[in-house]
Scaffold this active site. Sequence first.
Site, PDB file in Angstrom:
ATOM      1  CB  SER A  13      -0.865  -0.129   1.785  1.00 17.35           C
ATOM      2  OG  SER A  13      -1.276   1.104   1.052  1.00 17.35           O
ATOM      3  CG  HIS A  38      -3.754  -1.014  -1.615  1.00 19.87           C
ATOM      4  ND1 HIS A  38      -5.148  -2.563  -1.765  1.00 19.87           N
ATOM      5  CD2 HIS A  38      -4.857  -0.584  -0.701  1.00 19.87           C
ATOM      6  CE1 HIS A  38      -6.242  -1.393  -1.276  1.00 19.87           C
ATOM      7  NE2 HIS A  38      -5.423  -0.572  -0.217  1.00 19.87           N
ATOM      8  CG  ASP A  40      -5.029   2.455   1.127  1.00 22.69           C
ATOM      9  OD1 ASP A  40      -6.139   1.887   0.845  1.00 22.69           O
ATOM     10  OD2 ASP A  40      -4.343   2.331   1.410  1.00 22.69           O
ATOM     11  CG  MET A  42      -8.546   7.226   2.089  1.00 19.32           C
ATOM     12  SD  MET A  42      -7.694   7.279   3.978  1.00 19.32           S
ATOM     13  CE  MET A  42      -6.632   5.929   3.691  1.00 19.32           C
ATOM     14  CG  HIS A  71      -9.501   0.146  -0.614  1.00 19.86           C
ATOM     15  ND1 HIS A  71      -8.859   0.026   0.956  1.00 19.86           N
ATOM     16  CD2 HIS A  71     -10.375   0.300  -0.096  1.00 19.86           C
ATOM     17  CE1 HIS A  71      -9.563   0.038   1.979  1.00 19.86           C
ATOM     18  NE2 HIS A  71     -10.448  -0.032   1.039  1.00 19.86           N
ATOM     19  CG  MET A  73     -11.177   3.044   1.755  1.00 20.12           C
ATOM     20  SD  MET A  73     -10.247   3.235   3.422  1.00 20.12           S
ATOM     21  CE  MET A  73      -8.229   3.382   1.699  1.00 20.12           C
ATOM     22  CG  MET A 142     -12.205  -2.641   4.949  1.00 20.64           C
ATOM     23  SD  MET A 142     -10.377  -2.385   4.354  1.00 20.64           S
ATOM     24  CE  MET A 142      -9.876  -1.339   5.934  1.00 20.64           C
ATOM     25  N   GLY A 147      -9.248   4.049   7.266  1.00 20.79           N
ATOM     26  CA  GLY A 147      -8.499   5.549   6.393  1.00 20.79           C
ATOM     27  C   GLY A 147      -7.040   5.976   7.563  1.00 20.79           C
ATOM     28  CG  PHE A 148      -5.561   7.280   9.861  1.00 20.14           C
ATOM     29  CD1 PHE A 148      -5.365   7.986   9.353  1.00 20.14           C
ATOM     30  CD2 PHE A 148      -6.944   7.390  10.724  1.00 20.14           C
ATOM     31  CE1 PHE A 148      -5.663   9.179   9.909  1.00 20.14           C
ATOM     32  CE2 PHE A 148      -7.832   8.170  10.766  1.00 20.14           C
ATOM     33  CZ  PHE A 148      -7.246   9.484  10.276  1.00 20.14           C
ATOM     34  N   GLY A 150      -1.095   1.524   9.335  1.00 16.85           N
ATOM     35  CA  GLY A 150      -0.124   1.621  10.780  1.00 16.85           C
ATOM     36  C   GLY A 150      -1.163   0.977  11.904  1.00 16.85           C
ATOM     37  CG  ASP A 180      -6.517  -2.607   2.813  1.00 16.31           C
ATOM     38  OD1 ASP A 180      -5.306  -2.895   3.352  1.00 16.31           O
ATOM     39  OD2 ASP A 180      -7.065  -1.813   3.035  1.00 16.31           O
ATOM     40  N   GLY A 181      -5.267  -4.198   5.901  1.00 14.83           N
ATOM     41  CA  GLY A 181      -4.942  -3.378   7.275  1.00 14.83           C
ATOM     42  C   GLY A 181      -4.582  -4.802   8.285  1.00 14.83           C
ATOM     43  N   GLY A 182      -3.187  -4.590   8.582  1.00 13.80           N
ATOM     44  CA  GLY A 182      -3.013  -4.467  10.128  1.00 13.80           C
ATOM     45  C   GLY A 182      -1.874  -5.580   9.788  1.00 13.80           C
ATOM     46  N   GLY A 202       0.759  -1.867   4.105  1.00  9.78           N
ATOM     47  CA  GLY A 202       1.514  -1.113   4.115  1.00  9.78           C
ATOM     48  C   GLY A 202       2.649  -0.935   5.261  1.00  9.78           C
TER      49      GLY A 202
HETATM   50  C1  DX5 Z   1      -6.671   1.758   5.662  1.00 10.65           C
HETATM   51  C2  DX5 Z   1      -6.281   1.263   3.972  1.00 10.65           C
HETATM   52  C3  DX5 Z   1      -5.129   0.065   4.131  1.00 10.65           C
HETATM   53  C4  DX5 Z   1      -3.815   0.527   4.679  1.00 10.65           C
HETATM   54  C5  DX5 Z   1      -2.717   0.116   5.126  1.00 10.65           C
HETATM   55  O1  DX5 Z   1      -7.590   2.669   4.994  1.00 10.65           O
HETATM   56  O2  DX5 Z   1      -7.114   0.884   3.503  1.00 10.65           O
HETATM   57  O3  DX5 Z   1      -4.959  -0.329   2.861  1.00 10.65           O
HETATM   58  O4  DX5 Z   1      -2.783   1.860   4.158  1.00 10.65           O
HETATM   59  O5  DX5 Z   1      -1.647   0.412   5.671  1.00 10.65           O
HETATM   60  P1  DX5 Z   1      -1.694  -0.950   7.363  1.00 10.65           P
HETATM   61  O6  DX5 Z   1      -1.326  -2.390   6.497  1.00 10.65           O
HETATM   62  O7  DX5 Z   1      -0.576  -0.065   7.179  1.00 10.65           O
HETATM   63  O8  DX5 Z   1      -2.277  -1.414   8.044  1.00 10.65           O
HETATM   64 ZN    ZN Z   2      -6.297  -0.060   1.543  1.00 13.26          ZN
END
Ligand code: DX5
Ligand code: ZN
Length: 231
Positions: A13, A38, A40, A42, A71, A73, A142, A147-148, A150, A180-182, A202
């Site tokens: 990402s 990927h 993102d 937003m 993606h 959002m 998800m 939104g973020f 990390g 997606d995420g963490g 990410g």
């Molecule tokens: C969150 C995003 C993710 C995010 C993943 O809203 O959709 O794609 O950037 O980042 P990590 O892998 O750090 O959670």
């Molecule tokens: Zn994403």
Amino acid sequence: MSVPSRRLRLAPSLLSADFADLASAIRAAEEGGADAFHLDVMDGHFVPNITFGPAMVRAVRKRTKLPLDVHLMIERPAKYAKEFAEAGGDTLVFHLEASDPPYEAMQAIRATGAKVGAALRPDTPFDRVAPLIDHLDELMIMSVHPGFSGQAFLPQVLPKVHAAREALDARGNGGEVAVDGGITTATAEEAAAHGATFFVCGNSVFASGTVPDNLKSLRRAVDAGARRAVR
Ligand code: DX5
Ligand code: ZN
């Protein structure tokens, strides 16, 4: 559950990369064996953060031949699908919870010729997407609240990853189940064991260490996870 025989796909990402030096981030990720990127998007409405629009997709498109997983959002995915496809998005992922009705978003994306992905927030039940499954190329679960980058992986979504894989398999749909995420080596392995085939990463790719080494560790983790698939 069938163990996927295809290559599991790692999608760094770019939100976690240095925006002022994306070209280097892209090269390093390609060197590490990334399968896609990927992006993102937003809008500050669907999620409490603002990132970038089609111009960024277009800039990234010029730097790589790998597929771009965009993606969205945003509240109005149907309205903006064409712009993101023309900018070079290969798969456009809309959210089930956005303002545009899911069928409209899906049709608008399909009409552009892009692949269609649908994403579910962590607290959206799998049932919401079940009726759409035959029309999807990617089902994105998800594993953080969008939104973020990390944030920590939410393990309570693992049953939904499993349900998504089973549902796609049962319908003979060869689409991706994305998480997606963490995603870290530990959570990637767990998600792979539950049937995920597409891993958005990410911070685990860009925040520390070296990008190619991070991707190689993630590759080992997902392959190990797929070998011990949860039934
Ligand atoms: C969150 C995003 C993710 C995010 C993943 O809203 O959709 O794609 O950037 O980042 P990590 O892998 O750090 O959670
Ligand atoms: Zn994403």
